[in-house]
Motif scaffolding. Structure first.
Motif, mmCIF file in Angstrom:
data_model
loop_
_atom_site.group_PDB
_atom_site.id
_atom_site.type_symbol
_atom_site.label_atom_id
_atom_site.label_comp_id
_atom_site.label_asym_id
_atom_site.label_seq_id
_atom_site.Cartn_x
_atom_site.Cartn_y
_atom_site.Cartn_z
ATOM 1 N N GLY A 374 0.776 -1.235 0.000
ATOM 2 C CA GLY A 374 0.000 0.000 0.000
ATOM 3 C C GLY A 374 0.801 1.275 0.000
ATOM 4 N N GLY A 375 2.033 1.212 0.501
ATOM 5 C CA GLY A 375 2.846 2.410 0.487
ATOM 6 C C GLY A 375 3.102 2.947 -0.906
ATOM 7 N N LEU A 376 3.003 2.076 -1.914
ATOM 8 C CA LEU A 376 3.148 2.536 -3.295
ATOM 9 C C LEU A 376 2.021 3.483 -3.692
ATOM 10 N N LEU A 377 0.851 3.302 -3.090
ATOM 11 C CA LEU A 377 -0.333 4.077 -3.453
ATOM 12 C C LEU A 377 -0.610 5.217 -2.479
ATOM 13 N N LEU A 378 0.105 5.239 -1.370
ATOM 14 C CA LEU A 378 -0.194 6.188 -0.303
ATOM 15 C C LEU A 378 0.016 7.627 -0.755
ATOM 16 N N GLN A 379 -0.995 8.447 -0.507
ATOM 17 C CA GLN A 379 -0.886 9.888 -0.721
ATOM 18 C C GLN A 379 -1.001 10.587 0.628
ATOM 19 N N ALA A 380 -0.161 11.591 0.834
ATOM 20 C CA ALA A 380 -0.235 12.340 2.081
ATOM 21 C C ALA A 380 -1.593 13.016 2.202
ATOM 22 N N LEU A 381 -2.103 13.053 3.418
ATOM 23 C CA LEU A 381 -3.362 13.744 3.657
ATOM 24 C C LEU A 381 -3.199 15.252 3.444
ATOM 25 N N HIS A 382 -4.243 15.874 2.930
ATOM 26 C CA HIS A 382 -4.313 17.331 2.931
ATOM 27 C C HIS A 382 -4.767 17.741 4.334
ATOM 28 N N MET A 383 -3.905 18.454 5.038
ATOM 29 C CA MET A 383 -4.149 18.702 6.453
ATOM 30 C C MET A 383 -4.476 20.163 6.716
ATOM 31 N N PRO A 384 -5.561 20.424 7.428
ATOM 32 C CA PRO A 384 -5.791 21.797 7.915
ATOM 33 C C PRO A 384 -4.757 22.126 8.991
ATOM 34 N N ASP A 385 -4.633 23.385 9.306
ATOM 35 C CA ASP A 385 -3.734 23.815 10.370
ATOM 36 C C ASP A 385 -4.405 23.568 11.715
ATOM 37 N N PHE A 386 -3.885 22.618 12.464
ATOM 38 C CA PHE A 386 -4.529 22.250 13.736
ATOM 39 C C PHE A 386 -4.588 23.416 14.708
ATOM 40 N N ARG A 387 -3.719 24.405 14.533
ATOM 41 C CA ARG A 387 -3.708 25.552 15.445
ATOM 42 C C ARG A 387 -5.003 26.354 15.363
ATOM 43 N N GLU A 388 -5.682 26.256 14.203
ATOM 44 C CA GLU A 388 -6.918 27.019 14.032
ATOM 45 C C GLU A 388 -8.063 26.500 14.891
ATOM 46 N N TYR A 389 -7.896 25.328 15.502
ATOM 47 C CA TYR A 389 -8.959 24.715 16.307
ATOM 48 C C TYR A 389 -8.664 24.857 17.799
ATOM 49 N N MET A 415 -11.335 15.131 7.110
ATOM 50 C CA MET A 415 -12.268 14.411 6.243
ATOM 51 C C MET A 415 -12.669 15.279 5.058
ATOM 52 N N ARG A 416 -12.984 16.531 5.317
ATOM 53 C CA ARG A 416 -13.446 17.441 4.265
ATOM 54 C C ARG A 416 -12.339 17.720 3.257
ATOM 55 N N PHE A 417 -11.138 17.961 3.734
ATOM 56 C CA PHE A 417 -10.033 18.321 2.847
ATOM 57 C C PHE A 417 -9.618 17.156 1.946
ATOM 58 N N ASN A 418 -10.000 15.953 2.319
ATOM 59 C CA ASN A 418 -9.598 14.774 1.551
ATOM 60 C C ASN A 418 -10.793 14.063 0.928
ATOM 61 N N LEU A 440 -17.495 15.326 13.656
ATOM 62 C CA LEU A 440 -17.343 14.640 12.370
ATOM 63 C C LEU A 440 -18.643 14.617 11.587
ATOM 64 N N PHE A 441 -19.763 14.546 12.291
ATOM 65 C CA PHE A 441 -21.044 14.410 11.614
ATOM 66 C C PHE A 441 -21.490 15.712 10.934
ATOM 67 N N GLU A 442 -20.737 16.775 11.149
ATOM 68 C CA GLU A 442 -20.989 17.988 10.375
ATOM 69 C C GLU A 442 -20.496 17.848 8.943
ATOM 70 N N GLU A 443 -19.634 16.862 8.716
ATOM 71 C CA GLU A 443 -19.079 16.636 7.378
ATOM 72 C C GLU A 443 -19.550 15.326 6.761
ATOM 73 N N THR A 444 -19.733 14.298 7.565
ATOM 74 C CA THR A 444 -20.066 12.981 7.029
ATOM 75 C C THR A 444 -20.969 12.256 8.016
ATOM 76 N N ASP A 445 -21.502 11.127 7.576
ATOM 77 C CA ASP A 445 -22.365 10.302 8.424
ATOM 78 C C ASP A 445 -21.668 8.987 8.709
ATOM 79 N N ARG A 446 -22.370 8.149 9.451
ATOM 80 C CA ARG A 446 -21.917 6.776 9.629
ATOM 81 C C ARG A 446 -22.273 5.984 8.374
ATOM 82 N N ALA A 447 -21.376 5.136 7.940
ATOM 83 C CA ALA A 447 -21.660 4.262 6.797
ATOM 84 C C ALA A 447 -22.725 3.241 7.185
ATOM 85 N N TRP A 448 -23.691 3.028 6.283
ATOM 86 C CA TRP A 448 -24.790 2.111 6.603
ATOM 87 C C TRP A 448 -25.500 1.715 5.315
ATOM 88 N N MET A 449 -25.506 0.412 5.004
ATOM 89 C CA MET A 449 -26.181 -0.077 3.813
ATOM 90 C C MET A 449 -27.419 -0.908 4.147
#
Length: 798
Positions: A374-389, A415-418, A440-449
């Motif tokens: 998997g390291g061949l496919l790994l992309q770094a996360l787009h990270m917000p600045d944690f200081r802003e929180y 989650m949003r940035f990626n 987290l639920f402001e951006e996404t939900d729980r997965a459920w099928m």
């Protein structure tokens, strides 16, 4: 949801005679190589009569499951070539390691990763010799095996790994072989429900293949001995459409498996097309295969008068003492020659061209699929600045906050940035909101099928928070997700993370081996645990929920793999979380409470503190820069930090001339010497902080002896006194929990008095003050059911 009846056998016979014979020949080649790995040191092609010196002195490995694994690999190769599929192979019976090594060598991948194991007779000899041999390779489908993301040494996790691999991986199919012994484990039984979380629009597919060969190491297996209808109803009840491939005769089994795989791949494509092109929101019924074949298939039918093929006796090495038993030596030679190696390999040991054509090419080979590295496919996360929180902390102790809430907003934006890359998920057993990660639920939900009801909250087909009340399944999903090149975060109650102790072990061992010995395996994202609802704030749930011992378990592993963080407040938690999400090839454990608590450091101070991992809190200390303290008050963990500062407050009021140094530890591994852990402080630096001869009172989040273990080589260890959890707990008040374990501020004050020589004249008065407060505490909580006002209303005012 309606599940159509399954077919015991598929009626068609899709293989022409030529393809049938070639598939069978390839299977014979894989079986031949598998037997050779278990038994032979030399004479790999049997160009001369087999002699005792050609056989290994110690015979290790597992034959029983191996021919079935080989059979499946051959047929998966066929369907990959036929349909240009992106597929990986997960071997639940990983002890059938000879099968995977044999097939990866036959397809050519193995020699590309290990050029010294060449694709000829010389390489075949090395392939045989190295298996389960000193200086060689393990007997399981270990990290050393190209194409593997699952060792299978410990049973139960194959299916959850397979689903984790295909989440957010829409083109991938994970062919997951589940041994019938593995099918008896609790983790595997729960993992069947992963299909209720698989979205056919954005996820790939898992093809479970339940391999029933009848026996474990010495006993029959449950699913192999229940009636056919009962097994079918079980699989249908889990939400699968099973196809049964059963028998012994090779030609018929090849036709049945080829037809079953074609039918399953047709169904998978149809399910995905309905969802992706047709917009279907219905939870699909995914296909699966039940392969019932003899244990030790194609091996000796009988050894020393005992049934072997189709018996538990073939589970490991069907017969031993080959060097000393001429009959066994002859039997081994006859067995290997039954595969007719002269028809499969050239005299130089190269697989003949008409069989080489049966393997996929390039990265379609399952041994070279980039998803399995998997390291061949790994992309770094787009990270917000944690200081802003950050939580605004104008001065220490002036603000009360729930530390995970700012972190949840940070994770929300990760989650949003990626969103476009779809390479980040959060996992946990039904506790995301409880653990204050509801942001987290402001951006996404729980997965459920599964079925959705109008009153449901934060459930959707597209949710990226994974919740199932099985720590095993969460861990398995996350491991599969990380090993195929994505990022994740696992939150859990501290006491119940122990459920996955052995899964943690296996992942830590995987990382250790890949770090030290396998340079072609690229680094993957770290496995990040967030443990909250911890021991000191489980006063409402009681003793059953109180256990900080996972840290001890983690620290047993290699230093280049594990990291443990105990941030004392929200801003340090943000800094640590950012660091962990950016890291590679580690297991990071973060422990922090979720209840309202004092905030000590502004963001600038938090970043500096976390960067060092340990530091003197000057604002809380009373020793001067040019002098030595009378005592060092150290702490690691949010509640120990609170109690330490409250004890310092008491000491300043009761003993104003006492020089106190306060040391807070965020990165637990800084306590070890640098020689033992990369984060360890050099001895000189450690001595500068803790002194070489002054008493150290250490308030620690977990079991006290771990601090002694980490520091036993330090100069001042003899003066170190540690308070922590000592297995006392119940349903009580928050402060009474620390009192029960002698971690409270009053016991810490008493420890100082006992250990600072110049306080002996004052000791009686201070100790009486401590005793009185503890008596008042017990009387008050028994009468009022809550802590005393002086505890509830305490503030840091210095």
């Amino acid at each position: 949801m309606t599940i159509e009846p399954s077919q015991e056998y598929i009626g068609q016979a899709p293989l022409c005679n030529d393809e049938l014979q070639r598939l069978n020949a390839y299977w014979r080649a894989a079986n031949y190589l598998s037997v050779g790995q278990i038994y032979l040191l030399d004479n790999p092609l049997l160009h001369e009569p087999l002699k005792p010196e050609h056989v290994k002195p110690r015979l290790l490995g597992h034959w029983g499951t191996t021919p079935g694994l080989n059979f499946l690999y051959v047929h998966l190769n066929r369907i990959i070539r036929q349909r240009d599929l992106d597929m990986i192979y997960i071997a639940g019976p990983g002890h059938g390691g000879p099968a995977l090594v044999a097939n990866v060598w036959l397809e050519g991948s193995y020699s590309e990763y290990y050029p010294d194991v060449s694709f000829d007779a010389k390489g075949m000899k090395r392939l045989f010799r190295q298996f389960s041999f000193p200086g060689g390779v393990p007997s399981h489908v270990a990290p050393e095996t190209p194409g593997s993301i699952h060792e299978g040494g410990e049973l139960g996790y194959a299916l959850s790994h397979a689903y984790g691999a295909v989440f957010d991986n829409p083109d991938l199919i994970a062919a997951c072989v589940i041994g019938d012994g593995e099918a008896e484990t609790g983790p595997l039984a729960t993992a069947w429900h992963s299909n209720k979380f698989l979205n056919p629009v954005r996820d790939g597919a898992v093809l479970p293949i339940l391999h029933l060969n009848g026996y474990k190491i010495a006993n029959p297996t449950v699913l192999a001995r229940i009636p056919h209808d009962e097994l079918e109803y079980l699989m249908r009840g889990y939400g699968y459409r099973p196809y049964f491939v059963e028998g012994h005769e090779a030609d018929e089994m090849h036709q049945r498996m080829a037809a079953a795989l074609e039918a399953c791949c047709d169904e998978i494509r149809a399910i995905q097309d309905r969802a992706r092109q047709g917009g279907s929101q219905k939870r699909p019924v995914w296909p699966m295969i039940v392969l019932r074949s003899p244990k030790g298939w194609t091996g000796p039918a009988e050894v020393d008068g005992h049934k072997t093929e189709g018996s538990w006796r073939s589970h490991q090495v069907p017969f031993s003492a080959v060097r000393d038993n001429p009959q066994h030596l002859k039997l081994l030679e006859s067995w290997m020659k039954s595969y007719r190696p002269e028809e499969l390999f050239t005299p130089e040991g190269v697989l003949i061209d008409e069989l080489r054509e049966l393997a996929p090419v390039g990265q379609r080979r399952m041994g070279d699929n980039p998803n399995a590295n998997g390291g061949l496919l790994l992309q770094a996360l787009h990270m917000p600045d944690f200081r802003e929180y950050a939580v605004d902390v104008p001065e220490p102790g002036a603000v009360v906050a729930e530390a995970p809430k700012p972190m949840s907003r940070f994770l929300r934006d990760v989650m949003r940035f990626n969103e476009r890359e779809a390479n980040f998920r959060v996992f946990g057993p039904d506790e995301t909101a409880s653990n204050r990660l509801g942001g987290l639920f402001e951006e996404t939900d729980r997965a459920w099928m599964a079925e959705l009801l109008e009153e449901d909250e934060h459930l959707s087909r597209d949710g990226r928070v994974m919740e199932i009340l099985s720590e095993h399944t969460c861990q398995g999903w996350l491991e599969g997700y990380l090993l195929t090149g994505r990022h994740g975060f696992f939150s859990c109650y501290e006491a119940f993370i122990h459920i996955i102790d052995s899964m943690f072990n296996q992942h830590a061992k995987w990382l250790k081996v890949t770090n030290d010995e396998i340079p072609w395996r690229r680094p993957i994202a770290s496995l990040n645990y967030f443990l909250t609802s911890h021991v000191w704030r489980q006063d409402h749930n009681g003793f059953s929920h109180q256990d900080p011992g996972f840290i001890d378990h983690v620290v047993n592993k290699k230093a280049d793999v594990i990291r443990v963080y105990l941030p004392p407040d929200a801003n340090t938690l943000l800094s640590v979380t950012d660091h962990c999400l950016r890291s590679r090839n580690y297991i990071n454990v973060i422990v922090a409470g979720k209840q309202p608590a004092f905030q000590w450091l502004d963001m600038d101070a938090a970043v500096k503190h976390c960067s060092s991992g340990i530091g003197i809190w000057e604002w809380a200390s009373s020793d001067s820069e040019d002098g030595e303290p009378d005592v060092v008050m150290a702490c690691a963990g949010d509640v120990p930090t609170l109690e330490t500062l409250a004890a310092v407050d008491i000491l300043r009021n009761q003993l104003p001339d006492l020089k106190v140094r306060v040391v807070n530890v965020v990165d637990l591994m800084t306590l070890q010497p640098r020689e033992e852990h990369p984060h360890g402080l050099p001895d000189r630096h450690f001595d500068d902080i803790f002194t070489t001869d002054r008493p150290i009172i250490f308030a620690y989040h977990g079991y006290p002896w771990l601090i002694h273990r980490l520091t036993y080589r330090r100069t001042n260890h003899r003066n170190l006194h540690v308070r922590g959890y000592k297995e006392e707990g119940t349903t009580t008040t928050p402060f009474d929990m620390v009192v029960m374990n002698d971690l409270d501020r009053y016991h810490l004050v008493a420890d100082v008095v006992d250990r600072v020589p110049k306080l002996r004249q004052r000791a009686a008065y201070v100790k009486q003050y401590v005793r009185d407060r503890l008596i008042e505490h017990k009387q008050y909580i028994h009468e009022h059911g809550e802590d005393m006002p002086e505890i509830r209303d305490w503030r840091w005012n210095w």
